[in-house]
Design an enzyme around this catalytic site. Structure first.
Site, PDB file in Angstrom:
ATOM      1  N   ASP A 181      -2.714  -1.263  10.572  1.00  0.00           N
ATOM      2  CA  ASP A 181      -2.779  -1.096   9.102  1.00  0.00           C
ATOM      3  C   ASP A 181      -3.263  -2.454   8.765  1.00  0.00           C
ATOM      4  OD1 ASP A 181      -1.734   1.252   8.541  1.00  0.00           O
ATOM      5  OD2 ASP A 181       0.171   0.519   8.026  1.00  0.00           O
TER       6      ASP A 181
ATOM      7  N   LYS B 144       0.678  -1.477   0.051  1.00  0.00           N
ATOM      8  CA  LYS B 144      -0.095   0.070  -0.104  1.00  0.00           C
ATOM      9  C   LYS B 144       0.718   1.456  -0.065  1.00  0.00           C
ATOM     10  CE  LYS B 144       1.039   1.654   4.226  1.00  0.00           C
ATOM     11  NZ  LYS B 144       1.693   2.929   4.440  1.00  0.00           N
TER      12      LYS B 144
END
Length: 312
Positions: A159, A12
């Site tokens: 996350d 990401k």
């Protein structure tokens, strides 16, 4: 429900990253837009009947053979394969909670091919954890809903819930409050990790010191960026790139600014550091321009791990 399941764990980047406060337990409160890319680790989950959790690391450059410690360290940094590894922690959590009471002999062998750079601000460890939640859920037919996986995931890493969701998303709270956003317009990401590593804890700690010193910090317009995403306005999205942690990391590592300039000179619409760094990414409208800039970065020795990627 077979005996082997394969999953990909996607990297990401942060299209914006703002810190808006801090909880009493020390966790930072954030608002940020996240985007997953097709740079991916590959995980294979295989049922065993020895009641054990095994995590093996394979080096892709050695055609799937088990990597030696020295090869792994040279190429990637350090990946713990014991109980400190998030993959192991997720497997243990799910097996203890849902499997071992009924079948104490159930086990899993997990093989990881590591492609995402380590300690890079790309959430490689969190993404591996997310893939493990999905992989064991499928391997053992647990039928756990994604939201429940995300609720468990945030207890191991902020996350992880986003990495379970994937795509384009607004992340708030400590990372557990997620809003799925529309996909970005077609574009290409040039991602480059300079030959340094950055501690997430040090980056956030450095930011806290900046706040304490009352240094002026320009915060991102996260709402404006979200609006641009809904309007399918790619330039509007990139114009609002801002990562408050870059104030910290870029001061300690000039490589970040050098890479950003190289990408902008090469034709990127904009470029920025991802997460706590040190990885830098630029957004390009066409693949050839991104590939040409990648080649220049490699030729100049600015980064060894360089990728042209697409949003997923």
């Amino acid at each position: 429900m077979g005996n082997v399941v394969d999953k990909k764990a996607y990297a990401k980047v942060n299209l914006s990253l703002d810190i808006v406060g801090r909880r009493e337990d020390g966790y930072h409160l954030v608002r940020m837009v996240m985007q997953s890319l097709d740079i991916a680790d590959e995980l294979t989950f295989e049922k065993t009947d020895n009641g054990k959790i095994e995590v093996l690391l394979n080096s892709q450059q050695n055609e799937g053979s088990e990597a030696s410690a020295s090869e792994t360290t040279d190429k990637l940094g350090v990946v713990p394969l014991n109980e400190d590894n998030l993959i192991y922690k997720v497997a243990k959590l799910l097996l203890e909670k849902y499997v071992w009471e009924k079948n104490p002999e159930a086990g899993v062998k997990i093989t990881l091919i590591k492609n995402i750079p380590i300690a890079a601000g790309l959430a490689g460890g969190s993404s591996d954890a997310a893939a493990t939640f999905r992989g064991i859920n499928e391997l053992y037919g647990l039928n756990i809903l994604d939201q429940d996986l995300m609720d468990m995931g945030v207890t191991l890493g902020a996350d992880i819930p986003y990495c379970i969701m994937g795509g384009t998303a607004l992340s708030e709270g400590i990372g557990e409050k997620l809003t799925q956003l529309p996909a970005l317009p077609k574009c290409y990401f040039l991602v480059a990790k300079p030959n340094i590593s950055v501690s997430t804890a040090e980056a956030y700690g450095g930011y806290d010191k900046l706040v304490e010193s009352e240094e002026r910090i320009k915060h991102p317009d996260v709402d404006g960026q979200v609006d641009a995403i809904y309007s399918e306005n790619l330039k509007g999205v990139t114009d609002l790139f801002k990562n408050v942690l870059e104030y910290v990391t870029s001061r300690n590592h000039e490589e970040i600014g050098i890479l950003e300039k190289e990408m902008m000179d090469g034709g990127a619409i904009n470029a920025m550091m991802s997460g706590s760094g040190p990885t830098v990414f630029g957004v390009f409208e066409d693949a050839d321009t991104a590939e040409n800039t990648k080649q220049k970065i490699e030729e100049k020795g600015l980064a060894k791990q360089v990728f042209v990627a697409r949003a997923v």
